[in-house]
Every structure is written in C-alpha cells, then in structure tokens.
Motif scaffolding. Structure first.
Motif, PDB file in Angstrom:
ATOM      1  N   THR A  26       0.849  -1.186   0.000  1.00 54.71           N
ATOM      2  CA  THR A  26       0.000   0.000   0.000  1.00 54.71           C
ATOM      3  C   THR A  26       0.892   1.247   0.000  1.00 54.71           C
ATOM      4  OG1 THR A  26      -0.122  -0.076   2.400  1.00 54.71           O
ATOM      5  CG2 THR A  26      -1.913  -1.115   1.189  1.00 54.71           C
ATOM      6  N   PRO A  27       0.554   2.238  -0.797  1.00 51.04           N
ATOM      7  CA  PRO A  27       1.382   3.447  -0.849  1.00 51.04           C
ATOM      8  C   PRO A  27       1.218   4.285   0.417  1.00 51.04           C
ATOM      9  CG  PRO A  27      -0.543   3.688  -2.233  1.00 51.04           C
ATOM     10  CD  PRO A  27      -0.551   2.273  -1.734  1.00 51.04           C
ATOM     11  N   THR A  28       2.261   5.002   0.769  1.00 49.89           N
ATOM     12  CA  THR A  28       2.254   5.873   1.940  1.00 49.89           C
ATOM     13  C   THR A  28       2.439   7.306   1.474  1.00 49.89           C
ATOM     14  OG1 THR A  28       3.230   4.131   3.278  1.00 49.89           O
ATOM     15  CG2 THR A  28       3.369   6.371   4.137  1.00 49.89           C
ATOM     16  N   ILE A  29       1.582   8.174   1.932  1.00 46.73           N
ATOM     17  CA  ILE A  29       1.676   9.594   1.584  1.00 46.73           C
ATOM     18  C   ILE A  29       1.999  10.351   2.860  1.00 46.73           C
ATOM     19  CG2 ILE A  29       0.428  11.593   0.744  1.00 46.73           C
ATOM     20  CD1 ILE A  29      -1.294   9.660  -0.890  1.00 46.73           C
ATOM     21  N   ARG A  30       3.050  11.151   2.804  1.00 43.74           N
ATOM     22  CA  ARG A  30       3.441  11.969   3.959  1.00 43.74           C
ATOM     23  C   ARG A  30       3.392  13.435   3.562  1.00 43.74           C
ATOM     24  NH1 ARG A  30       8.522   8.352   5.593  1.00 43.74           N
ATOM     25  NH2 ARG A  30       7.371   6.687   6.626  1.00 43.74           N
ATOM     26  N   LEU A  31       2.856  14.239   4.429  1.00 41.16           N
ATOM     27  CA  LEU A  31       2.775  15.670   4.213  1.00 41.16           C
ATOM     28  C   LEU A  31       3.584  16.343   5.309  1.00 41.16           C
ATOM     29  CD1 LEU A  31       1.536  18.081   2.709  1.00 41.16           C
ATOM     30  CD2 LEU A  31      -0.369  17.952   4.310  1.00 41.16           C
ATOM     31  N   GLU A  32       4.612  17.066   4.909  1.00 42.07           N
ATOM     32  CA  GLU A  32       5.440  17.770   5.881  1.00 42.07           C
ATOM     33  C   GLU A  32       5.368  19.271   5.595  1.00 42.07           C
ATOM     34  OE1 GLU A  32       9.395  16.285   6.193  1.00 42.07           O
ATOM     35  OE2 GLU A  32       8.735  14.195   6.137  1.00 42.07           O
ATOM     36  N   VAL A  33       5.187  20.028   6.639  1.00 43.42           N
ATOM     37  CA  VAL A  33       5.083  21.472   6.515  1.00 43.42           C
ATOM     38  C   VAL A  33       6.287  22.080   7.220  1.00 43.42           C
ATOM     39  CG1 VAL A  33       3.676  23.486   7.041  1.00 43.42           C
ATOM     40  CG2 VAL A  33       2.577  21.322   6.481  1.00 43.42           C
ATOM     41  N   ALA A  34       6.969  22.962   6.521  1.00 44.38           N
ATOM     42  CA  ALA A  34       8.134  23.626   7.105  1.00 44.38           C
ATOM     43  C   ALA A  34       7.663  24.613   8.181  1.00 44.38           C
ATOM     44  CB  ALA A  34       8.918  24.359   6.032  1.00 44.38           C
TER      45      ALA A  34
END
Length: 65
Positions: A26-34
């Motif tokens: 399963t794909p993993t999506i990560r969202l990182e905000v500076a």
C-alpha cells in the motif's frame, strides 16, 4: 464431506498469497510542513515601534540624557 481437490487448494493458496502481497504494497503519503519563522517579523516590528517611541520621547524631552 469430500476433500477439496488439489487444484482448489492451489487456487486458494494463490489467492491468499496475492492478497497478502497486495496488502503489503500500500502506498504511503506523507505531508510535511516547514516551520514558519514568525518571531523575526514580530521582533522587527517591536523594535521599529520602540525606536519611534524613543525618537518622540527624545524630541519632547531633549535634556533627558
């Protein structure tokens, strides 16, 4: 009760293996905000305000220092 044929067993194992492989990929999506540097802006604004207030105070009271 009759025993399942070897072909049915193989198809069952193949289906089980395929579902295990698909579930593991399963794909993993990560969202990182500076982080936002807001303190520098506030510090500069406060210094400008204090500088203006000191200039006004010195203009009103030239013998203060």
């Amino acid at each position: 009760m009759t025993a399942p044929s070897s072909r049915a067993v193989r198809l069952g194992l193949l289906a089980l293996a395929a579902s295990a492989m698909l579930g593991a990929c399963t794909p993993t999506i990560r969202l990182e905000v500076a982080p936002i540097e807001i303190y520098a802006k506030l510090d500069a604004d406060v210094r400008v305000r204090l500088d203006r207030e000191l200039q006004d105070l010195l203009a009103e009271n030239p013998n203060l220092f």
